[in-house]
Design a protein around this motif. Structure first.
Motif, PDB file in Angstrom:
ATOM      1  N   VAL A  48      -3.765  13.799  -7.645  1.00  8.65           N
ATOM      2  CA  VAL A  48      -2.461  14.043  -8.252  1.00  8.65           C
ATOM      3  C   VAL A  48      -1.388  14.034  -7.170  1.00  8.65           C
ATOM      4  O   VAL A  48      -1.680  14.249  -5.992  1.00  8.65           O
ATOM      5  CB  VAL A  48      -2.446  15.375  -9.020  1.00  8.65           C
ATOM      6  CG1 VAL A  48      -3.466  15.371 -10.157  1.00  8.65           C
ATOM      7  CG2 VAL A  48      -2.687  16.550  -8.087  1.00  8.65           C
ATOM      8  N   PRO A  49      -0.141  13.786  -7.547  1.00 11.65           N
ATOM      9  CA  PRO A  49       0.955  13.835  -6.575  1.00 11.65           C
ATOM     10  C   PRO A  49       1.171  15.266  -6.075  1.00 11.65           C
ATOM     11  O   PRO A  49       0.794  16.205  -6.781  1.00 11.65           O
ATOM     12  CB  PRO A  49       2.175  13.357  -7.355  1.00 11.65           C
ATOM     13  CG  PRO A  49       1.706  12.958  -8.697  1.00 11.65           C
ATOM     14  CD  PRO A  49       0.296  13.404  -8.877  1.00 11.65           C
ATOM     15  N   PRO A  50       1.789  15.394  -4.893  1.00 15.27           N
ATOM     16  CA  PRO A  50       2.333  14.320  -4.054  1.00 15.27           C
ATOM     17  C   PRO A  50       1.201  13.611  -3.297  1.00 15.27           C
ATOM     18  O   PRO A  50       0.227  14.238  -2.890  1.00 15.27           O
ATOM     19  CB  PRO A  50       3.276  15.043  -3.104  1.00 15.27           C
ATOM     20  CG  PRO A  50       2.741  16.433  -3.013  1.00 15.27           C
ATOM     21  CD  PRO A  50       2.088  16.727  -4.354  1.00 15.27           C
TER      22      PRO A  50
ATOM     23  N   TYR B 273       3.714   4.413  -0.523  1.00 10.55           N
ATOM     24  CA  TYR B 273       3.581   5.584  -1.382  1.00 10.55           C
ATOM     25  C   TYR B 273       4.590   6.628  -0.935  1.00 10.55           C
ATOM     26  O   TYR B 273       5.022   6.653   0.232  1.00 10.55           O
ATOM     27  CB  TYR B 273       2.161   6.176  -1.317  1.00 10.55           C
ATOM     28  CG  TYR B 273       1.836   6.721   0.047  1.00 10.55           C
ATOM     29  CD1 TYR B 273       2.077   8.058   0.356  1.00 10.55           C
ATOM     30  CD2 TYR B 273       1.347   5.888   1.042  1.00 10.55           C
ATOM     31  CE1 TYR B 273       1.817   8.552   1.632  1.00 10.55           C
ATOM     32  CE2 TYR B 273       1.090   6.371   2.304  1.00 10.55           C
ATOM     33  CZ  TYR B 273       1.325   7.696   2.593  1.00 10.55           C
ATOM     34  OH  TYR B 273       1.083   8.170   3.856  1.00 10.55           O
ATOM     35  N   THR B 274       4.988   7.475  -1.854  1.00 13.01           N
ATOM     36  CA  THR B 274       5.841   8.615  -1.547  1.00 13.01           C
ATOM     37  C   THR B 274       5.862   9.525  -2.767  1.00 13.01           C
ATOM     38  O   THR B 274       5.909   9.034  -3.895  1.00 13.01           O
ATOM     39  CB  THR B 274       7.280   8.196  -1.171  1.00 13.01           C
ATOM     40  OG1 THR B 274       8.032   9.350  -0.790  1.00 13.01           O
ATOM     41  CG2 THR B 274       7.995   7.498  -2.311  1.00 13.01           C
ATOM     42  N   GLY B 275       5.758  10.814  -2.542  1.00 13.97           N
ATOM     43  CA  GLY B 275       5.836  11.753  -3.655  1.00 13.97           C
ATOM     44  C   GLY B 275       4.890  11.405  -4.782  1.00 13.97           C
ATOM     45  O   GLY B 275       3.677  11.426  -4.630  1.00 13.97           O
ATOM     46  N   ASN B 276       5.470  11.046  -5.950  1.00 17.60           N
ATOM     47  CA  ASN B 276       4.661  10.711  -7.125  1.00 17.60           C
ATOM     48  C   ASN B 276       4.659   9.205  -7.420  1.00 17.60           C
ATOM     49  O   ASN B 276       4.366   8.795  -8.539  1.00 17.60           O
ATOM     50  CB  ASN B 276       5.157  11.474  -8.358  1.00 17.60           C
ATOM     51  CG  ASN B 276       6.521  11.014  -8.822  1.00 17.60           C
ATOM     52  OD1 ASN B 276       7.305  10.454  -8.061  1.00 17.60           O
ATOM     53  ND2 ASN B 276       6.826  11.270 -10.079  1.00 17.60           N
TER      54      ASN B 276
ATOM     55  N   GLU C 135       3.190  -4.186  -8.101  1.00 18.58           N
ATOM     56  CA  GLU C 135       3.369  -3.143  -9.113  1.00 18.58           C
ATOM     57  C   GLU C 135       3.974  -1.911  -8.463  1.00 18.58           C
ATOM     58  O   GLU C 135       3.643  -1.580  -7.321  1.00 18.58           O
ATOM     59  CB  GLU C 135       2.029  -2.725  -9.721  1.00 18.58           C
ATOM     60  CG  GLU C 135       1.346  -3.771 -10.528  1.00 18.58           C
ATOM     61  CD  GLU C 135      -0.024  -3.323 -11.010  1.00 18.58           C
ATOM     62  OE1 GLU C 135      -0.410  -3.769 -12.084  1.00 18.58           O
ATOM     63  OE2 GLU C 135      -0.694  -2.527 -10.318  1.00 18.58           O
ATOM     64  N   GLN C 136       4.821  -1.245  -9.225  1.00 16.53           N
ATOM     65  CA  GLN C 136       5.326   0.060  -8.835  1.00 16.53           C
ATOM     66  C   GLN C 136       4.854   1.035  -9.897  1.00 16.53           C
ATOM     67  O   GLN C 136       5.024   0.797 -11.096  1.00 16.53           O
ATOM     68  CB  GLN C 136       6.863   0.067  -8.749  1.00 16.53           C
ATOM     69  CG  GLN C 136       7.408  -0.732  -7.568  1.00 16.53           C
ATOM     70  CD  GLN C 136       7.330  -2.224  -7.801  1.00 16.53           C
ATOM     71  OE1 GLN C 136       7.722  -2.725  -8.838  1.00 16.53           O
ATOM     72  NE2 GLN C 136       6.815  -2.942  -6.819  1.00 16.53           N
ATOM     73  N   TRP C 137       4.240   2.123  -9.443  1.00 17.90           N
ATOM     74  CA  TRP C 137       3.663   3.121 -10.336  1.00 17.90           C
ATOM     75  C   TRP C 137       4.366   4.458 -10.131  1.00 17.90           C
ATOM     76  O   TRP C 137       4.648   4.853  -9.000  1.00 17.90           O
ATOM     77  CB  TRP C 137       2.199   3.350 -10.023  1.00 17.90           C
ATOM     78  CG  TRP C 137       1.294   2.160 -10.094  1.00 17.90           C
ATOM     79  CD1 TRP C 137       1.494   0.979 -10.757  1.00 17.90           C
ATOM     80  CD2 TRP C 137       0.013   2.055  -9.474  1.00 17.90           C
ATOM     81  NE1 TRP C 137       0.412   0.159 -10.593  1.00 17.90           N
ATOM     82  CE2 TRP C 137      -0.509   0.791  -9.801  1.00 17.90           C
ATOM     83  CE3 TRP C 137      -0.741   2.902  -8.669  1.00 17.90           C
ATOM     84  CZ2 TRP C 137      -1.760   0.357  -9.367  1.00 17.90           C
ATOM     85  CZ3 TRP C 137      -1.976   2.478  -8.232  1.00 17.90           C
ATOM     86  CH2 TRP C 137      -2.480   1.213  -8.583  1.00 17.90           C
ATOM     87  N   GLU C 138       4.572   5.182 -11.227  1.00 15.42           N
ATOM     88  CA  GLU C 138       5.090   6.542 -11.159  1.00 15.42           C
ATOM     89  C   GLU C 138       4.167   7.442 -11.978  1.00 15.42           C
ATOM     90  O   GLU C 138       3.820   7.098 -13.113  1.00 15.42           O
ATOM     91  CB  GLU C 138       6.509   6.595 -11.724  1.00 15.42           C
ATOM     92  CG  GLU C 138       7.143   7.966 -11.612  1.00 15.42           C
ATOM     93  CD  GLU C 138       8.556   7.943 -12.127  1.00 15.42           C
ATOM     94  OE1 GLU C 138       9.471   7.735 -11.315  1.00 15.42           O
ATOM     95  OE2 GLU C 138       8.727   8.110 -13.354  1.00 15.42           O
ATOM     96  N   PHE C 139       3.778   8.586 -11.405  1.00 13.70           N
ATOM     97  CA  PHE C 139       2.797   9.479 -12.011  1.00 13.70           C
ATOM     98  C   PHE C 139       3.411  10.806 -12.424  1.00 13.70           C
ATOM     99  O   PHE C 139       4.368  11.274 -11.801  1.00 13.70           O
ATOM    100  CB  PHE C 139       1.666   9.756 -11.013  1.00 13.70           C
ATOM    101  CG  PHE C 139       0.873   8.527 -10.683  1.00 13.70           C
ATOM    102  CD1 PHE C 139      -0.261   8.195 -11.405  1.00 13.70           C
ATOM    103  CD2 PHE C 139       1.280   7.683  -9.654  1.00 13.70           C
ATOM    104  CE1 PHE C 139      -0.974   7.046 -11.105  1.00 13.70           C
ATOM    105  CE2 PHE C 139       0.560   6.537  -9.345  1.00 13.70           C
ATOM    106  CZ  PHE C 139      -0.568   6.217 -10.073  1.00 13.70           C
TER     107      PHE C 139
END
Length: 148
Positions: free
Chosen positions: A18-20, A91-94, A118-122
């Motif tokens: 999980v983030p971060p 990568y950074t944060g979430n 691809e850019q992913w946000e979690f």
């Protein structure tokens, strides 16, 4: 008598890491995505996304896990013998960014290599709530395949 253990709803399930994100955890997330997509199982892949996940895939815009599942089923009916490789880009944060390529053939036997980013946000539970994908396809001969 013991009370049953409650089962979390899909969006409250935790999907580690999980983030971060750290470099190590981002690499784990990327490998997990590669493994899932190479299964070509829409049900398995769709579980990595929130119920209200938002996608842009080429010129398609999807807004739910159900739409993602249907899209993937259609994709793998059309893109035969699909094989994918993903590489962590940043990568950074979430958020995680990857580059990828995959190979597949159509029903006529023409092989293709698809390249993209691809850019992913979690969310906090490690489910992907946003995916932006840009992809280009190049016809290749069977002898030019790299992913077997």
């Amino acid at each position: 008598m013991t009370a049953p253990v409650p089962v979390p709803a899909p969006d409250t399930a935790v999907r580690r890491p999980v983030p971060p994100f750290t470099e190590e955890s981002a690499l784990v997330k990327v490998q997990a995505a590669e493994d899932a997509w190479n299964s070509r199982d829409p049900e398995r892949v769709a579980l990595a996304y929130t119920e209200d996940s938002v996608w842009r895939n080429r010129d398609r815009f999807l807004t739910s896990r159900a739409e993602i599942r249907a899209f993937l089923a259609e994709k793998w009916e059309r893109e035969l013998d699909y094989r994918l490789r993903k590489e962590l880009w940043a990568y950074t944060g979430n958020r995680i960014s990857v580059r990828f390529e995959y190979e597949w053939h159509d029903t006529t036997g023409q092989w293709w290599r698809s390249h993209g980013n691809e850019q992913w946000e979690f969310d906090a539970n490690g489910l992907m709530r946003r995916r932006e994908a840009s992809i280009n396809d190049v016809p290749i001969s069977p002898a030019d395949r790299r992913l077997t």
